[in-house]
Scaffold this motif. Structure first.
Motif, PDB file in Angstrom:
ATOM      1  N   ARG A   1     -25.321 -68.680 -29.315  1.00  0.00           N
ATOM      2  CA  ARG A   1     -24.276 -68.165 -30.198  1.00  0.00           C
ATOM      3  C   ARG A   1     -24.850 -67.770 -31.550  1.00  0.00           C
ATOM      4  N   MET A   2     -24.396 -66.632 -32.038  1.00  0.00           N
ATOM      5  CA  MET A   2     -24.684 -66.203 -33.404  1.00  0.00           C
ATOM      6  C   MET A   2     -23.360 -66.175 -34.154  1.00  0.00           C
ATOM      7  N   ILE A   3     -23.300 -66.904 -35.254  1.00  0.00           N
ATOM      8  CA  ILE A   3     -22.067 -67.024 -36.030  1.00  0.00           C
ATOM      9  C   ILE A   3     -22.300 -66.364 -37.391  1.00  0.00           C
ATOM     10  N   PRO A   4     -21.818 -65.137 -37.591  1.00  0.00           N
ATOM     11  CA  PRO A   4     -22.103 -64.401 -38.821  1.00  0.00           C
ATOM     12  C   PRO A   4     -21.760 -65.169 -40.097  1.00  0.00           C
ATOM     13  N   ALA A   5     -20.640 -65.866 -40.108  1.00  0.00           N
ATOM     14  CA  ALA A   5     -20.254 -66.612 -41.311  1.00  0.00           C
ATOM     15  C   ALA A   5     -21.268 -67.707 -41.622  1.00  0.00           C
ATOM     16  N   LEU A   6     -21.750 -68.382 -40.584  1.00  0.00           N
ATOM     17  CA  LEU A   6     -22.753 -69.424 -40.774  1.00  0.00           C
ATOM     18  C   LEU A   6     -24.067 -68.830 -41.266  1.00  0.00           C
TER      19      LEU A   6
ATOM     20  N   ILE B   1     -28.185 -79.420 -47.863  1.00  0.00           N
ATOM     21  CA  ILE B   1     -27.101 -78.625 -47.269  1.00  0.00           C
ATOM     22  C   ILE B   1     -27.676 -77.458 -46.482  1.00  0.00           C
ATOM     23  N   ALA B   2     -28.647 -76.750 -47.083  1.00  0.00           N
ATOM     24  CA  ALA B   2     -29.275 -75.613 -46.400  1.00  0.00           C
ATOM     25  C   ALA B   2     -29.977 -76.073 -45.124  1.00  0.00           C
ATOM     26  N   ALA B   3     -30.592 -77.257 -45.151  1.00  0.00           N
ATOM     27  CA  ALA B   3     -31.278 -77.783 -43.969  1.00  0.00           C
ATOM     28  C   ALA B   3     -30.281 -78.040 -42.838  1.00  0.00           C
ATOM     29  N   VAL B   4     -29.140 -78.629 -43.172  1.00  0.00           N
ATOM     30  CA  VAL B   4     -28.115 -78.903 -42.151  1.00  0.00           C
ATOM     31  C   VAL B   4     -27.587 -77.597 -41.566  1.00  0.00           C
ATOM     32  N   LEU B   5     -27.348 -76.616 -42.423  1.00  0.00           N
ATOM     33  CA  LEU B   5     -26.860 -75.316 -41.943  1.00  0.00           C
ATOM     34  C   LEU B   5     -27.878 -74.662 -41.012  1.00  0.00           C
ATOM     35  N   MET B   6     -29.153 -74.733 -41.381  1.00  0.00           N
ATOM     36  CA  MET B   6     -30.186 -74.120 -40.545  1.00  0.00           C
ATOM     37  C   MET B   6     -30.309 -74.849 -39.214  1.00  0.00           C
ATOM     38  N   LEU B   7     -30.226 -76.164 -39.231  1.00  0.00           N
ATOM     39  CA  LEU B   7     -30.285 -76.936 -37.984  1.00  0.00           C
ATOM     40  C   LEU B   7     -29.102 -76.603 -37.078  1.00  0.00           C
ATOM     41  N   THR B   8     -27.952 -76.381 -37.684  1.00  0.00           N
ATOM     42  CA  THR B   8     -26.767 -76.014 -36.899  1.00  0.00           C
ATOM     43  C   THR B   8     -26.980 -74.677 -36.202  1.00  0.00           C
ATOM     44  N   ARG B   9     -27.550 -73.731 -36.922  1.00  0.00           N
ATOM     45  CA  ARG B   9     -27.844 -72.437 -36.311  1.00  0.00           C
ATOM     46  C   ARG B   9     -28.837 -72.588 -35.159  1.00  0.00           C
ATOM     47  N   LEU B  10     -29.891 -73.360 -35.387  1.00  0.00           N
ATOM     48  CA  LEU B  10     -30.898 -73.561 -34.344  1.00  0.00           C
ATOM     49  C   LEU B  10     -30.289 -74.207 -33.099  1.00  0.00           C
ATOM     50  N   PHE B  11     -29.358 -75.137 -33.297  1.00  0.00           N
ATOM     51  CA  PHE B  11     -28.689 -75.765 -32.161  1.00  0.00           C
ATOM     52  C   PHE B  11     -27.946 -74.719 -31.339  1.00  0.00           C
TER      53      PHE B  11
ATOM     54  N   LEU C   1     -27.816 -68.247 -45.892  1.00  0.00           N
ATOM     55  CA  LEU C   1     -28.572 -67.417 -46.830  1.00  0.00           C
ATOM     56  C   LEU C   1     -28.163 -67.708 -48.266  1.00  0.00           C
ATOM     57  N   LEU C   2     -26.867 -67.800 -48.507  1.00  0.00           N
ATOM     58  CA  LEU C   2     -26.395 -68.089 -49.874  1.00  0.00           C
ATOM     59  C   LEU C   2     -26.876 -69.445 -50.350  1.00  0.00           C
ATOM     60  N   SER C   3     -26.926 -70.427 -49.448  1.00  0.00           N
ATOM     61  CA  SER C   3     -27.388 -71.757 -49.838  1.00  0.00           C
ATOM     62  C   SER C   3     -28.849 -71.721 -50.274  1.00  0.00           C
ATOM     63  N   LEU C   4     -29.661 -70.907 -49.616  1.00  0.00           N
ATOM     64  CA  LEU C   4     -31.071 -70.799 -49.992  1.00  0.00           C
ATOM     65  C   LEU C   4     -31.234 -70.104 -51.342  1.00  0.00           C
ATOM     66  N   ILE C   5     -30.409 -69.098 -51.588  1.00  0.00           N
ATOM     67  CA  ILE C   5     -30.452 -68.446 -52.902  1.00  0.00           C
ATOM     68  C   ILE C   5     -30.027 -69.423 -53.995  1.00  0.00           C
ATOM     69  N   LEU C   6     -29.058 -70.286 -53.690  1.00  0.00           N
ATOM     70  CA  LEU C   6     -28.643 -71.305 -54.655  1.00  0.00           C
ATOM     71  C   LEU C   6     -29.745 -72.343 -54.875  1.00  0.00           C
TER      72      LEU C   6
END
Length: 394
Positions: free
Chosen positions: A212-217, A246-256, A222-227
């Protein structure tokens, strides 16, 4: 007497062919820089050699890995991909030769430019990324592809980090550049990895909709990394650490959601998933360095050697085959290269935490890195320097 049929002679390699498409010359040059600069850095820091560097040795090492090695990878991939995205003719021939010459001039000025005027060294090195952005940006603007704009924004921020680094010689800007490099991985890796995975699973008869690719995620990550970059530059360590987690959790969620474990039989895919996994690892290590005093070179090498070094090797191994009309079958030895780059990153992080003695750790990690990109040079130089197998241009 019946004549014995002979197989057609393979097309001859040529220097001219290297300038038929951006990925050819930049992938080859990037790999060559890698196998020269890393050993040179080890010899320099150990006192075995003294290069006439235009900046202190540690800063030269950081700059060349971020703005020499990485920038060549960006140019090779982006200037190739953007032609496909926008259906425009590729940069090739003399314009590509001139662009490559700007990149090469930057490398030579830093390696041998002791005593050169600062403005000359800085100008040569700061000219490359804007030229890449101008070429890609013009094509994107003409094609009205707003989806590609975030790539240009992140590249602009990466260039801003280079300006700060090379004019102030401040490692805070190299750390900021690493964050933006991970942001590029978030964008580009976030497009190609699940797409390639889904396509391969479908061909294997496995449930590809599970990917799955979730555009909002993707956007929030990306915004979290810029922050994270903003917090770092603003000197807010606690806020930066929280944003990193927070960015790490978001990235792990995408990888899952990308289901990388299903690709364990395909090295061209598992190397992408495993390399991107270094991004959340680096962000956690960054948070630890800010909150608990963990060594800063642990997260920087997780990002630099693991995420950037590993992903680039995986991408160029695939792109070099696909864009020369060859089947996506890894040449012999490249699985060893993929494994070597991952172990190199792990050893470098462990060395930062002093689990491995410094000389042994940096020496073994450098040897494995050089082995990985050396194998690429051995197996792919002929691929990059020969015409496409299907007779098409490029």
């Amino acid at each position: 007497m019946q004549a014995i049929p002979t197989s057609p002679e393979p097309p001859r390699a040529s220097v001219r062919q290297l300038f038929a498409y951006p990925f050819r010359i930049f992938f080859l040059s990037m790999a060559l820089l890698s196998v020269l600069a890393i050993p040179a850095w080890v010899l320099q820091v150990s006192g075995a050699i003294q290069l006439p560097l235009a900046m202190p040795g540690l800063l030269w090492h950081q700059h060349e890995m971020l703005f020499g090695f990485l920038s060549a990878g960006i140019a090779g991939f982006l200037l190739t991909a953007v032609c496909v995205w926008t259906q425009t003719n590729r940069m090739h021939g003399v314009p590509l030769l001139l662009l490559w010459g700007v990149w090469l001039a930057g490398r030579l000025s830093l390696a041998f430019g002791a005593g050169w005027p600062e403005w000359l060294v800085q100008g040569l090195n700061l000219a490359f990324l804007p030229l890449v952005m101008m070429d890609a940006g013009w094509r994107i603007w003409r094609a009205k592809q707003k989806r590609q704009v975030p790539i240009l924004v992140v590249l602009g921020l990466l260039w801003a980090m280079q300006i700060g680094f090379i004019t102030r010689l401040d490692m805070a800007f190299s750390h900021g550049a690493l964050i933006m490099a991970m942001a590029l991985i978030s964008i580009i890796g976030g497009r190609i990895t699940p797409a390639f995975t889904s396509g391969w699973l479908k061909r294997q008869g496995i449930n590809s909709p599970a990917v799955r690719m979730i555009p909002a995620l993707d956007l929030i990550t990306l915004l979290s990394l810029i922050l994270v970059l903003a917090g770092m530059l603003a000197g807010m360590p606690r806020t930066t650490a929280i944003l990193s987690l927070i960015a790490a959790v978001l990235m792990l969620t995408r990888l899952f959601h990308w289901k990388g474990w299903l690709t364990r039989r395909e090295p061209l895919l598992w190397v992408l998933h495993l390399s991107i996994l270094w991004v959340p690892a680096a962000l956690v290590l960054l948070a630890g360095s800010l909150l608990a005093g963990w060594p800063a070179n642990a997260w920087s090498h997780a990002a630099g050697a693991g995420a950037i070094g590993g992903l680039i090797l995986g991408v160029i191994a695939r792109v070099s085959l696909g864009h020369t009309g060859r089947p996506l079958v890894l040449p012999r030895g490249m699985v060893t290269a993929f494994i070597a780059i991952q172990i190199a990153a792990l050893l470098r992080v462990l060395t930062a935490f002093k689990f491995i003695p410094w000389h042994a750790g940096i020496g073994s990690a450098s040897l494995l890195w050089t082995l990985a990109y050396g194998l690429f040079l051995i197996r792919y130089t002929g691929v990059l320097a020969r015409p496409r197998t299907d007779g098409q241009d490029g």
